[in-house]
Design a protein around this motif. Structure first.
Motif, PDB file in Angstrom:
ATOM      1  N   SER A   1      -8.843  -6.465  -2.622  1.00 54.66           N
ATOM      2  CA  SER A   1      -9.923  -5.583  -2.182  1.00 54.66           C
ATOM      3  C   SER A   1      -9.428  -4.571  -1.161  1.00 54.66           C
ATOM      4  O   SER A   1      -9.743  -3.374  -1.244  1.00 54.66           O
TER       5      SER A   1
ATOM      6  N   VAL B   1      -7.236  -1.864  -2.797  1.00 55.72           N
ATOM      7  CA  VAL B   1      -8.035  -0.827  -3.452  1.00 55.72           C
ATOM      8  C   VAL B   1      -8.651   0.109  -2.421  1.00 55.72           C
ATOM      9  O   VAL B   1      -8.637   1.340  -2.576  1.00 55.72           O
ATOM     10  N   GLU B   2      -9.192  -0.461  -1.359  1.00 54.83           N
ATOM     11  CA  GLU B   2      -9.853   0.349  -0.333  1.00 54.83           C
ATOM     12  C   GLU B   2      -8.887   1.327   0.312  1.00 54.83           C
ATOM     13  O   GLU B   2      -9.233   2.472   0.606  1.00 54.83           O
TER      14      GLU B   2
ATOM     15  N   ALA C   1     -13.543  -1.302  -9.572  1.00 52.94           N
ATOM     16  CA  ALA C   1     -12.215  -0.696  -9.653  1.00 52.94           C
ATOM     17  C   ALA C   1     -11.404  -1.217 -10.829  1.00 52.94           C
ATOM     18  O   ALA C   1     -10.261  -0.803 -11.018  1.00 52.94           O
TER      19      ALA C   1
ATOM     20  N   CYS D   1       0.830  -1.208   0.000  1.00 55.54           N
ATOM     21  CA  CYS D   1       0.000   0.000   0.000  1.00 55.54           C
ATOM     22  C   CYS D   1       0.867   1.261   0.000  1.00 55.54           C
ATOM     23  O   CYS D   1       0.600   2.210  -0.749  1.00 55.54           O
TER      24      CYS D   1
ATOM     25  N   ALA E   1      -2.856   1.450 -12.489  1.00 54.20           N
ATOM     26  CA  ALA E   1      -3.595   0.209 -12.257  1.00 54.20           C
ATOM     27  C   ALA E   1      -2.577  -0.902 -12.032  1.00 54.20           C
ATOM     28  O   ALA E   1      -1.532  -0.930 -12.685  1.00 54.20           O
TER      29      ALA E   1
ATOM     30  N   ARG F   1      -6.473   1.495  -9.181  1.00 51.08           N
ATOM     31  CA  ARG F   1      -7.269   0.677 -10.096  1.00 51.08           C
ATOM     32  C   ARG F   1      -6.672  -0.717 -10.199  1.00 51.08           C
ATOM     33  O   ARG F   1      -5.520  -0.955  -9.832  1.00 51.08           O
ATOM     34  N   LEU F   2      -7.452  -1.654 -10.722  1.00 50.47           N
ATOM     35  CA  LEU F   2      -6.994  -3.026 -10.898  1.00 50.47           C
ATOM     36  C   LEU F   2      -6.934  -3.392 -12.373  1.00 50.47           C
ATOM     37  O   LEU F   2      -7.826  -3.041 -13.156  1.00 50.47           O
TER      38      LEU F   2
END
Length: 463
Positions: A163, A166-167, A202, A126, A141, A172-173
């Motif tokens: 998940s 992203v949160e 996302a 992160c 992404a 983006r994925l």
């Protein structure tokens, strides 16, 4: 979110085929293979036609223990600007390990390796993603990767890991359905369960690729037709969300008349359409005429409205990403260094890993290394003969882990052959010597053991 449409991976070997393929809305190019000031003519022509080009990075190592290298980030940013791209992509993987943090040599994997799905690794990822987002001029992404093995003691499923990523970051994925299938065969992970847990809203776009199975292991080769099982995963994803873009990846074993690739793209398009949420056609893209760093979107030279696809920049959620302590990075660094050393330097496998799978991965890394060196230095297999080159390189790879990229690896391989006098044929030895001397100028010797370089030079000059 941008509507990209249907695309294909652009590769120099199939540049002409891609230009002539009907129904291609966008292409993706490996970022490290592009020079911002000297873009391939094929990509320039595609851009002039309004085809979007997305740079796809492979060397950042966002899942590694170290913070992203600022020079690599600047290079990726420069490519995005030169191409006028709406976004850039990278992988959730580590590609190097060792160095000062572990008091061990820095080693390069030469390929994408899986990160452990642990809280420590997620915290590091992160923070690394946030650093990359702040350094890039367009949204980022990140892609899920294929894995031959898993880490012991994992705390999260792939869907949970992605998940939460992203949160916490807003990234983006890039979902590779072939990689979801690979992890099903190799690790028993249900693709449908992963999709259940993913924040599908996302998704920036989707990769589709082929591979092959050998001895119960699925190899994500990008050199074979897309199997029905992978298309089934694509259909499942497309039944849940309208993918903004879908792209065929093919890196080798090309059909140069384009017919096979056209069939593959058509099958992908038909699969998404049949699932009921076909991707909308791409929006018109405003060509960006120049190729320098300042040729990105919204330059002062470009008059008129900006009609490029509008990809919303999702700002990093910095306040939700706690600073990562050096102790956390240190723990991850030690684990990754021990694993990579076992894969490329022959040290014992760390406790808890499947040793048979690590052996498969080790052989795959050496084979890929030989293949890529043959591409960046095609003179070597040409001079030595393909079979002799491959045998010699695989033996060299067992002795010498890669430490500084594929071009340096090619030079070090030739140097190793010269020092150890492993080439018997005088004609081949002379050609190899000429090749090595031509590329071993002062710049190539910077930072290298001088005694070794001088030994190679003396042997080369004796010929």
């Amino acid at each position: 979110m941008s509507r990209l449409g249907t695309g294909i991976g652009w590769r120099p070997e199939i540049a002409g085929v891609v230009e002539e393929m009907p129904g291609i809305d966008w292409v993706e190019a490996v970022a490290e293979n592009l020079c911002p000031g000297h873009l391939p003519d094929s990509l320039l022509r595609l851009r002039e036609r309004g085809v979007t080009v997305v740079p796809h990075g492979v060397s950042l190592g966002l899942g590694g223990a170290e913070r992203p290298d600022e020079h690599r980030l600047a290079a990726l940013a420069a490519r995005a600007e030169a191409l006028g791209s709406p976004l850039v992509t990278e992988h959730i993987a580590f590609v190097r390990a060792g160095g000062d943090r572990t008091a061990s040599p820095l080693l390069e994997a030469g390929h994408l390796l899986p990160v452990p799905r642990t809280r420590d690794a997620l915290d590091v990822l992160c923070e690394n993603v946030r650093i990359a987002q702040d350094a890039l001029p367009v949204p980022l992404a990140v892609e899920n990767i294929a894995a031959l093995f898993g880490w012991p003691g994992e705390e999260l499923t792939e869907g949970q890991f992605l998940s939460e990523l992203v949160e916490r970051t807003g990234v983006r994925l890039l979902i590779d359905v072939a990689n979801l299938y690979t992890n099903f065969v190799n690790r028993g992970e249900d693709p449908a369960a992963a999709l259940d847990e993913l924040p599908v809203e996302a998704i920036a776009y989707v990769h589709v690729a082929g591979g092959f199975e050998r001895d119960g292991v699925w190899h994500d080769s990008h050199a074979h037709p897309v199997p029905e099982a992978v298309l089934a995963v694509l259909a499942d994803l497309a039944s849940r969300v309208s993918p903004p873009g879908v792209l065929l990846e093919r890196d080798d074993n090309f059909s140069y008349d384009g017919t096979e690739l056209e069939r593959e793209v058509a099958r992908i398009r038909e699969t998404v359409t049949a699932a009921g949420t076909a991707p909308e056609p791409a929006a018109p893209v405003r060509p960006v005429p120049d190729t320098g760093r300042d040729a990105g979107p919204n330059t002062e030279r470009d008059a008129g409205p900006d009609t490029r696809p509008d990809v919303e920049r999702v700002a990093p959620v910095a306040e939700r990403v706690a600073p990562v302590t050096e102790q956390v990075r240190g723990r991850l660094a030690l684990g990754q260094a021990a694993l990579l050393s076992s894969l490329v330097a022959g040290t014992p496998a760390p406790e808890g890993f499947d040793r048979a799978r690590l052996a498969v991965q080790s052989r795959a890394l050496a084979a890929k290394r030989a293949d890529v060196v043959a591409k960046v230095a095609p003179e070597l297999p040409s001079v030595m003969g393909r079979a002799a080159y491959r045998t010699a390189f695989l033996a060299y790879a067992q002795r010498r882990p890669m430490a500084d990229g594929y071009r340096r690896d090619a030079l070090d391989f030739a140097e190793d052959l010269l020092i150890a006098q492993r080439v018997d044929d005088p004609f081949v030895r002379k050609q190899l010597t000429d090749w090595w001397l031509e590329r071993s100028g002062p710049r190539s010797l910077v930072g290298r053991p001088m005694a070794r370089a001088l030994r190679a030079a003396r042997f080369a000059l004796r010929r």
